[in-house]
Every structure is written in structure tokens, then in C-alpha cells.
Design an enzyme around this catalytic site. Structure first.
Site, PDB file in Angstrom:
ATOM      1  N   ASP A 211      -1.542   8.844  -0.794  1.00 15.69           N
ATOM      2  CA  ASP A 211      -2.012   8.243   0.457  1.00 15.69           C
ATOM      3  C   ASP A 211      -1.803   9.246   1.586  1.00 15.69           C
ATOM      4  O   ASP A 211      -1.373  10.381   1.338  1.00 15.69           O
ATOM      5  CB  ASP A 211      -1.286   6.908   0.735  1.00 15.69           C
ATOM      6  CG  ASP A 211      -2.233   5.885   1.349  1.00 15.69           C
ATOM      7  OD1 ASP A 211      -2.792   6.176   2.422  1.00 15.69           O
ATOM      8  OD2 ASP A 211      -2.437   4.810   0.748  1.00 15.69           O
ATOM      9  N   HIS A 281      -7.766   7.851   3.012  1.00 18.64           N
ATOM     10  CA  HIS A 281      -6.317   7.846   2.721  1.00 18.64           C
ATOM     11  C   HIS A 281      -5.902   9.130   1.994  1.00 18.64           C
ATOM     12  O   HIS A 281      -5.146   9.097   1.027  1.00 18.64           O
ATOM     13  CB  HIS A 281      -5.950   6.626   1.856  1.00 18.64           C
ATOM     14  CG  HIS A 281      -5.923   5.338   2.627  1.00 18.64           C
ATOM     15  ND1 HIS A 281      -4.969   5.057   3.580  1.00 18.64           N
ATOM     16  CD2 HIS A 281      -6.736   4.248   2.592  1.00 18.64           C
ATOM     17  CE1 HIS A 281      -5.186   3.846   4.094  1.00 18.64           C
ATOM     18  NE2 HIS A 281      -6.272   3.337   3.520  1.00 18.64           N
ATOM     19  N   ASP A 344     -10.872   2.364  -0.376  1.00 19.78           N
ATOM     20  CA  ASP A 344     -10.715   1.480   0.787  1.00 19.78           C
ATOM     21  C   ASP A 344     -10.676   2.279   2.080  1.00 19.78           C
ATOM     22  O   ASP A 344     -10.423   3.484   2.083  1.00 19.78           O
ATOM     23  CB  ASP A 344      -9.411   0.684   0.662  1.00 19.78           C
ATOM     24  CG  ASP A 344      -8.188   1.596   0.587  1.00 19.78           C
ATOM     25  OD1 ASP A 344      -8.241   2.586  -0.172  1.00 19.78           O
ATOM     26  OD2 ASP A 344      -7.203   1.338   1.291  1.00 19.78           O
ATOM     27  N   GLU A 345     -10.919   1.581   3.173  1.00 16.71           N
ATOM     28  CA  GLU A 345     -10.658   2.056   4.538  1.00 16.71           C
ATOM     29  C   GLU A 345     -11.022   3.535   4.718  1.00 16.71           C
ATOM     30  O   GLU A 345     -10.170   4.352   5.070  1.00 16.71           O
ATOM     31  CB  GLU A 345      -9.173   1.829   4.868  1.00 16.71           C
ATOM     32  CG  GLU A 345      -8.811   0.355   4.792  1.00 16.71           C
ATOM     33  CD  GLU A 345      -7.321   0.079   5.048  1.00 16.71           C
ATOM     34  OE1 GLU A 345      -7.017  -0.956   5.638  1.00 16.71           O
ATOM     35  OE2 GLU A 345      -6.470   0.889   4.635  1.00 16.71           O
ATOM     36  N   TRP A 417      -9.503  -7.406  -2.151  1.00 14.36           N
ATOM     37  CA  TRP A 417      -8.298  -7.501  -1.303  1.00 14.36           C
ATOM     38  C   TRP A 417      -8.579  -8.103   0.062  1.00 14.36           C
ATOM     39  O   TRP A 417      -7.717  -8.734   0.638  1.00 14.36           O
ATOM     40  CB  TRP A 417      -7.611  -6.134  -1.177  1.00 14.36           C
ATOM     41  CG  TRP A 417      -8.286  -5.131  -0.265  1.00 14.36           C
ATOM     42  CD1 TRP A 417      -9.307  -4.300  -0.576  1.00 14.36           C
ATOM     43  CD2 TRP A 417      -7.946  -4.845   1.097  1.00 14.36           C
ATOM     44  NE1 TRP A 417      -9.634  -3.508   0.492  1.00 14.36           N
ATOM     45  CE2 TRP A 417      -8.803  -3.823   1.536  1.00 14.36           C
ATOM     46  CE3 TRP A 417      -6.981  -5.345   1.980  1.00 14.36           C
ATOM     47  CZ2 TRP A 417      -8.756  -3.292   2.831  1.00 14.36           C
ATOM     48  CZ3 TRP A 417      -6.922  -4.826   3.269  1.00 14.36           C
ATOM     49  CH2 TRP A 417      -7.810  -3.799   3.686  1.00 14.36           C
ATOM     50  N   TYR A 442      -0.423 -10.344  -0.736  1.00 13.66           N
ATOM     51  CA  TYR A 442       0.217  -9.153  -0.166  1.00 13.66           C
ATOM     52  C   TYR A 442       1.689  -9.431   0.056  1.00 13.66           C
ATOM     53  O   TYR A 442       2.079 -10.139   0.981  1.00 13.66           O
ATOM     54  CB  TYR A 442      -0.513  -8.712   1.112  1.00 13.66           C
ATOM     55  CG  TYR A 442      -1.635  -7.745   0.762  1.00 13.66           C
ATOM     56  CD1 TYR A 442      -2.333  -7.894  -0.433  1.00 13.66           C
ATOM     57  CD2 TYR A 442      -1.958  -6.669   1.572  1.00 13.66           C
ATOM     58  CE1 TYR A 442      -3.334  -7.003  -0.812  1.00 13.66           C
ATOM     59  CE2 TYR A 442      -2.966  -5.773   1.215  1.00 13.66           C
ATOM     60  CZ  TYR A 442      -3.641  -5.947   0.013  1.00 13.66           C
ATOM     61  OH  TYR A 442      -4.621  -5.067  -0.356  1.00 13.66           O
ATOM     62  N   PHE A 443       2.494  -8.852  -0.809  1.00  9.62           N
ATOM     63  CA  PHE A 443       3.924  -9.127  -0.743  1.00  9.62           C
ATOM     64  C   PHE A 443       4.631  -8.221   0.265  1.00  9.62           C
ATOM     65  O   PHE A 443       5.852  -8.206   0.331  1.00  9.62           O
ATOM     66  CB  PHE A 443       4.561  -9.014  -2.140  1.00  9.62           C
ATOM     67  CG  PHE A 443       4.169 -10.128  -3.091  1.00  9.62           C
ATOM     68  CD1 PHE A 443       3.278 -11.130  -2.714  1.00  9.62           C
ATOM     69  CD2 PHE A 443       4.704 -10.180  -4.370  1.00  9.62           C
ATOM     70  CE1 PHE A 443       2.919 -12.159  -3.589  1.00  9.62           C
ATOM     71  CE2 PHE A 443       4.366 -11.203  -5.254  1.00  9.62           C
ATOM     72  CZ  PHE A 443       3.472 -12.193  -4.873  1.00  9.62           C
ATOM     73  N   ASP A 444       3.832  -7.462   1.067  1.00 16.40           N
ATOM     74  CA  ASP A 444       4.447  -6.775   2.209  1.00 16.40           C
ATOM     75  C   ASP A 444       4.400  -7.689   3.437  1.00 16.40           C
ATOM     76  O   ASP A 444       4.889  -7.315   4.502  1.00 16.40           O
ATOM     77  CB  ASP A 444       3.769  -5.424   2.488  1.00 16.40           C
ATOM     78  CG  ASP A 444       2.257  -5.511   2.667  1.00 16.40           C
ATOM     79  OD1 ASP A 444       1.625  -6.485   2.167  1.00 16.40           O
ATOM     80  OD2 ASP A 444       1.693  -4.605   3.313  1.00 16.40           O
ATOM     81  N   TRP A 493       2.737  -2.959  -0.504  1.00 16.31           N
ATOM     82  CA  TRP A 493       2.534  -1.776   0.320  1.00 16.31           C
ATOM     83  C   TRP A 493       3.848  -1.457   1.013  1.00 16.31           C
ATOM     84  O   TRP A 493       4.546  -2.365   1.465  1.00 16.31           O
ATOM     85  CB  TRP A 493       1.408  -2.025   1.333  1.00 16.31           C
ATOM     86  CG  TRP A 493       0.106  -2.309   0.639  1.00 16.31           C
ATOM     87  CD1 TRP A 493      -0.476  -3.525   0.453  1.00 16.31           C
ATOM     88  CD2 TRP A 493      -0.772  -1.356   0.014  1.00 16.31           C
ATOM     89  NE1 TRP A 493      -1.653  -3.397  -0.244  1.00 16.31           N
ATOM     90  CE2 TRP A 493      -1.858  -2.076  -0.520  1.00 16.31           C
ATOM     91  CE3 TRP A 493      -0.728   0.030  -0.143  1.00 16.31           C
ATOM     92  CZ2 TRP A 493      -2.901  -1.452  -1.208  1.00 16.31           C
ATOM     93  CZ3 TRP A 493      -1.769   0.654  -0.820  1.00 16.31           C
ATOM     94  CH2 TRP A 493      -2.841  -0.079  -1.344  1.00 16.31           C
ATOM     95  N   GLU A 495       4.794   0.584   3.770  1.00 20.52           N
ATOM     96  CA  GLU A 495       4.997   1.190   5.085  1.00 20.52           C
ATOM     97  C   GLU A 495       6.375   0.834   5.644  1.00 20.52           C
ATOM     98  O   GLU A 495       7.086   1.669   6.188  1.00 20.52           O
ATOM     99  CB  GLU A 495       3.940   0.698   6.089  1.00 20.52           C
ATOM    100  CG  GLU A 495       2.549   1.258   5.879  1.00 20.52           C
ATOM    101  CD  GLU A 495       1.677   0.373   4.995  1.00 20.52           C
ATOM    102  OE1 GLU A 495       2.222  -0.361   4.139  1.00 20.52           O
ATOM    103  OE2 GLU A 495       0.438   0.433   5.149  1.00 20.52           O
TER     104      GLU A 495
HETATM  105  C1  TNX Z   1      -4.474  -2.284   3.612  1.00 22.15           C
HETATM  106  S1  TNX Z   1      -5.213  -2.971   0.759  1.00 22.15           S
HETATM  107  C2  TNX Z   1      -4.472  -1.173   2.814  1.00 22.15           C
HETATM  108  C3  TNX Z   1      -3.259  -0.360   2.662  1.00 22.15           C
HETATM  109  C4  TNX Z   1      -2.170  -0.852   3.566  1.00 22.15           C
HETATM  110  C5  TNX Z   1      -2.122  -2.360   3.548  1.00 22.15           C
HETATM  111  C6  TNX Z   1      -1.012  -2.955   4.349  1.00 22.15           C
HETATM  112  C7  TNX Z   1      -5.837  -1.625   0.948  1.00 22.15           C
HETATM  113  C8  TNX Z   1      -6.788  -1.321  -0.082  1.00 22.15           C
HETATM  114  N1  TNX Z   1      -5.525  -0.839   1.996  1.00 22.15           N
HETATM  115  O1  TNX Z   1      -3.544   0.988   2.884  1.00 22.15           O
HETATM  116  O2  TNX Z   1      -0.966  -0.315   3.146  1.00 22.15           O
HETATM  117  O3  TNX Z   1      -3.348  -2.860   4.039  1.00 22.15           O
HETATM  118  O4  TNX Z   1      -0.884  -4.327   4.118  1.00 22.15           O
END
Ligand code: TNX
Length: 554
Positions: A211, A281, A344-345, A417, A442-444, A493, A495
Site C-alpha cells: 500500500d 495505493h 480500489d481508490e 466493499w 470492516y473491523f477497523d 485495515w 491505519e
Molecule cells: C478503504 S476497502 C480502503 C482501504 C482503507 C479502508 C479504511 C478498500 C478497498 N480501500 O485502503 O484502509 O477503507 O477503512
């Protein structure tokens, strides 16, 4: 006459004493504790047969009828589990004839049992028989048996009520994820995490290995990934504040360590699904090889959390070579069909203004449909190229649900997700799907509203009850589409999770609730019953000194 009566009484007493003697191997002392089959996840059928219980004691042997190394290994696991809970280390040996079963635990393969993970446990007054068609099924049974036992501080015989248990899981993919990039977790802890998964009947470990904040897997072709990409020179304090701790932080896994983890998980019937998150990422990799980004860098392994505009350049031919070389090594270490390629993202900012990326768009003649951008299709092209490459190696790729909007091939598995809807949509388009919606998977996220302002979580409320209530197959989904829902997973996750006891706190007992979503048929689920049954799980967690969130244990 009196003589005759006396003789008769003596005879009866002698006979009773003889019978007691014959039974003494199985007789249960007063002091013993009782096993209870109300385990988590709840098995399909548990039928108590109301006979005299079987006494499981130090003389009980674990037997396996055939010479089979896999079954012998399951026997060893069962021995270890029983010993850890009850302080009794049972001998293991090969079974010697039918009569040998008396007073013992028999682990037997029986091809007539259908389902790779299905098993039966039969407890009679005279012993325990565990059957399954595979060693994997026997292993799942061993987990059920261990969870039935009391956790006791000293060696004491356990009264095992007579029972017939017949069980198999609802979903084939039952997973948990762990982010080892944002914070690095040791090989030992990853193994402990795998043990925790096994205890909960899970069979997939999704390992988030790269990441923006750190690249973790050793890649022999590209040594700078771990020399440079695995370390950040500081970490933001709190929630993306301008205060930085200035501490160098990082770590990586050697290929040998990853292979070791794969083997460790395999013995516990868990497949490791590695994730290399791309093309977004990727700051860890870009810091090491800046020529792979659109601007050429320099880039830094991120100190902050979030989503960043610098991603892999789609117009640079070297990027595809780089990615394929990495995946060659990853595929060599992780032997299973599934490889996660992230997706993702991934912001489009750089691609929109990058000459090379725009040339690629033109060269490919990408024409977006309504609601799509050319750059979305560029990511789709990238994902499809990787999918094709991996399928030549006999692998299937998984991606986060964003890639659904990029027209990826339907053999690509979608991890849903951003809610459950992308999963339902993907299934209706013919993709296989793993359900892992932020809420409640999401267990964070925090587990109690009291924690919402504390630095314990990333935000978002996911109490145990919500995890338990999750139904992965949307009612509206027709049966032929519903079969695309391969399973369920929760994500951790990291962080804001910097130490192992914090990971434990975030997953226990939510992992128990998840396990019942994954394993148990919906009609067998019941939250009140789960709450009662969770105490036995807590006793096991405590036995291993794992940190447990206290909210449901009141
Ligand atoms: C989204 S779930 C993300 C992660 C982050 C997380 C925090 C996903 C595919 N991407 O990069 O850590 O939210 O909850």
C-alpha cells in the site's frame, strides 16, 4: 431360605461390582466438568442421544485407522487443542482392530460423506468417532470438538454427553483480511492470526501486502521494493495531523517467510490470498521505482493515511513488465488459484494529464459509455491484461468492486466493499463475488458508541450484533445469480491499529459473529443463543491471553 437370600444379594453385588469394574475405563468421577456442543459457529445438526456420557480422560487415545500422514497431523492438532483446553495430553496411535475403538477417539475417513469440509461426530457411552471424507473435514471436526470442551486449569476427566453431530459449511469462501502495510505485523503474529481463523472454521486468509505506506513482500527482481518501499520516515500522529512522529517505520517479509506462512496456513486448511494493490495505493513501490509513475517522482512512502493521486502510469510499457514480474514471483510463493490485484481508490488525476496515458487511451481506441470516463476504461484495460496473464498461469484474479465500472472480464472475482450492492450487481452480471461490505464487515470500525471519539478505530459503527445480522445473499437475487456469492470476509485495515493486542481487540469477538454468518445456515442463526454461546469462546480466547472487546460479555 435366609441363606439363599443372602447368597442372592451377594451375587447381585458381585455382579454389580464386576460390571462397574468393566466400565471403569469410561466411568466419570464426580469432580469432572461437562462438555457442551453449543459451539460457534453453530453446526447444522446436534442431536443429544441421552445415554450415559463418555468420560474423556488421560487414558483416552486418539486413533486413526489408516496410515495417512494428513490424518495423523489432524490427530496431532486434536491432541494439542485438547491439551491446551483440558491439560490432558492424550496419546495418539494407529487403530488396532475394531475393538480398539472402545474408550477412544477415532478419526476416520469415509468417502460416503459428501462435501469436502463436512464431518460427523458421534459420541456414545463408549467413545467418540469422527468421520469425514477428507482430512480437512476431520480438521473442522477437531475444531468443533475442542470448542465443546471446558477450559480447565488442571487435568480432569471431561464428561462428554452422547451426541450425533453432522455438519458442513454454508459458504466455500470464509475469510478474514489483515492489512500488514499500514502497520507491519510479524510472522509470528500472522501465524497466530491464522490460528484464530482456524478456530473459527475459516479457510481463507486475505493478506494485504502492499500500500502507500509500505511495500512488504520481498520481490527478487526488484530489491528496492523492500529496501526503500518498505520503510517510511515517519507517521502522522493522530488522524492525519501535521504532527509527524519522525520515526522510521517498516518491515518486510522474505520469500522464505511468506512460504513458511503459506505452509503453516495449509496445515490448518487455510488458503492464503495475497493482495498486491494496484494501480492505486502504490506509493510504496513508486518511492522505490519513481519512473513507474506519470510524473517520474520523486515519491515518498506515505506518512499520512488516505488516497493519493500518484499511481502507476498506464502509458509506460515498463509498468506492465514490472507488474507481471512481480506477479510471477507472487504466484510462485502463493500456490492457490486466487490472487488479489486490488484496484480500489485509484484517482484519475495524473492519467488525465499524462501524455503517455492519453496516448494509450487513443491507441486502444477506448470509448466510454455513459457514466464512464476514458480513464475508467484505462484501468479496465490494465485489469484485463493482468487477468489474461494470470489465467494463462491457471490463476483467477480478485479485485475490489471499483473495477466493476471498468468493464473487466467476468472471470474476475469481485470483492464488494462499498456496500453489498456492488456485489449483487456483479453477481447479476455473472461475476463470482466475495461479500465484504464496509458496514458491517470492516473491523477497523468501532464496536461501541462509547468508542466513537477514541483513537481506537478509523470511524464507523460496527457492533457485534450488526456483524451477526448480516445476510450476504440479497433476497432479490435469483437463485442462479445467488450461487455467484462465494462467501464472506471481514477486513482489518490497520491505519489506526499499530499493535497486535489492538488487532485482537478489533476482531474478538466480532470474528465469532462473522464465523456464524459464513458457516451456519440462516435458519440456525439466533443472536440471543449466540450471546450465550459466546462465553465458551471467550474462555478459549482468555486461555490464549488474547485481548477481547468486552461489550457483549456483561
Ligand atoms: C478503504 S476497502 C480502503 C482501504 C482503507 C479502508 C479504511 C478498500 C478497498 N480501500 O485502503 O484502509 O477503507 O477503512
Amino acid at each position: 431360605m435366609i441363606h439363599l437370600r443372602r447368597f442372592f444379594i451377594c451375587f447381585v453385588l458381585t455382579l454389580a461390582a464386576y460390571c462397574a469394574q468393566a466400565q471403569s475405563d469410561f466411568a466419570i468421577p464426580m469432580e469432572s466438568l461437562e462438555a457442551c456442543y453449543d459451539v460457534i459457529p453453530r453446526p447444522q445438526t446436534v442431536t443429544l442421544t441421552e445415554k450415559t456420557p463418555f468420560g474423556l480422560g488421560e487414558n483416552t487415545c486418539i486413533l486413526y485407522p489408516e496410515v495417512n500422514t494428513e490424518v495423523a497431523r489432524v490427530a496431532k492438532f486434536l491432541q494439542q487443542f485438547i491439551s491446551e483446553s483440558t491439560c490432558m495430553t492424550l496419546p495418539i496411535r494407529q487403530q488396532n482392530g475394531k475393538k480398539d475403538a472402545l474408550g477412544n477417539i477415532v478419526l476416520a475417513l469415509d468417502k460416503r460423506i459428501s462435501g469436502q469440509e463436512a464431518y460427523n461426530i458421534i459420541v456414545t457411552t463408549k467413545g467418540i468417532t469422527i468421520t469425514a471424507s477428507t482430512a480437512e473435514g476431520l480438521f473442522r471436526a477437531a475444531q468443533t470438538l475442542r470448542k465443546s470442551l471446558p477450559v480447565q486449569p488442571k487435568s480432569l476427566m471431561v464428561a462428554m454427553p452422547t451426541v450425533n453431530i453432522s455438519d458442513s459449511p454454508r459458504f466455500g469462501y470464509r475469510g478474514m483480511h489483515l492489512d500488514c502495510s499500514r502497520h507491519f505485523f510479524s510472522v509470528d503474529f500472522v501465524k497466530q492470526y491464522i490460528d484464530m481463523l482456524a478456530l473459527h472454521g475459516m479457510n481463507r486468509f486475505h493478506w494485504h501486502l502492499s500500500d502507500d505506506q509500505g511495500w512488504r513482500p520481498e520481490i527478487k527482481c526488484y530489491p528496492r521494493l523492500t529496501e526503500i518501499g518498505a520503510y517510511r520516515s515517519g507517521t502522522t500522529v493522530g488522524r492525519n495531523t501535521i504532527v509527524d512522529d519522525g520515526q522510521r517505520y517498516g518491515g518486510s517479509y522474505t520469500q522464505q517467510e511468506m512460504r513458511d506462512i503459506v505452509a503453516y496456513a495449509k496445515e490448518r486448511y487455510i488458503e492464503v490470498v495475497p493482495e498486491i494493490d494496484m494501480p492505486g495505493h502504490m506509493l510504496g513501490a513508486l518511492a522505490a521505482y519513481p519512473q513507474l509513475g506519470c510524473t517520474g517522482g520523486p515519491y515518498e512512502v506515505s506518512h499520512l493515511w488516505g488516497v493519493f493521486p500518484d499511481v502507476l502510469c498506464m502509458g509506460n510499457d515498463e509498468v506492465m513488465v514490472f507488474v507481471k514480474n512481480i506477479l510471477d514471483e507472487i504466484a510462485d510463493i502463493f500456490p492457490y488459484e486466487l490472487i488479489h490485484i486490488g484496484g480500489d481508490e485509484c484517482p484519475r488525476d495524473r492519467w488525465k494529464v499524462c501524455e503517455k496515458c492519453q496516448n494509450r487511451i487513443n491507441e486502444l481506441g477506448l470509448i466510454p459509455r455513459e457514466g464512464q470516463s476514458k480513464e475508467d476504461l484505462l484501468q479496465g484495460w490494465f485489469a484485463r491484461e493482468i487477468q489474461k496473464y494470470m489465467s494463462q498461469k491457471g490463476r483467477r484474479v480478485i479485485g475490489w468492486d471499483e473495477i466493476l465500472g471498468c468493464d473487466v472480464d467476468t472471470t474476475t472475482i469481485i470483492m464488494s466493499w462499498r456496500g453489498a450492492e456492488p456485489g449483487a450487481k456483479a453477481a447479476s452480471l455473472g461475476h463470482d463475488v466475495i461479500m465484504t461490505p464496509v458496514n458491517p464487515m470492516y473491523f477497523d470500525y468501532y464496536q461501541s458508541k462509547d468508542e466513537r471519539h477514541e483513537p481506537l478505530s478509523i470511524g464507523g459503527y460496527v457492533p457485534v450484533e450488526a456483524v451477526y445480522a448480516f445476510e450476504p445473499v440479497a433476497e432479490a437475487l435469483p437463485t442462479d445469480k445467488a450461487q455467484h456469492i462465494l462467501g464472506v470476509q471481514a477486513n482489518v485495515w490497520a491505519e489506526y491499529i499499530a499493535c497486535t493486542s489492538h488487532v485482537e481487540y478489533m476482531v474478538l469477538p466480532r470474528m465469532a459473529a462473522l464465523s456464524e454468518v459464513q458457516w451456519t445456515q440462516p435458519e440456525r442463526k439466533d443472536y440471543d443463543s449466540f450471546l450465550k454461546r459466546s462465553w465458551a469462546m471467550k474462555a478459549i480466547y482468555d486461555r490464549y491471553n488474547w485481548t477481547v472487546a468486552p461489550h457483549i460479555f456483561k
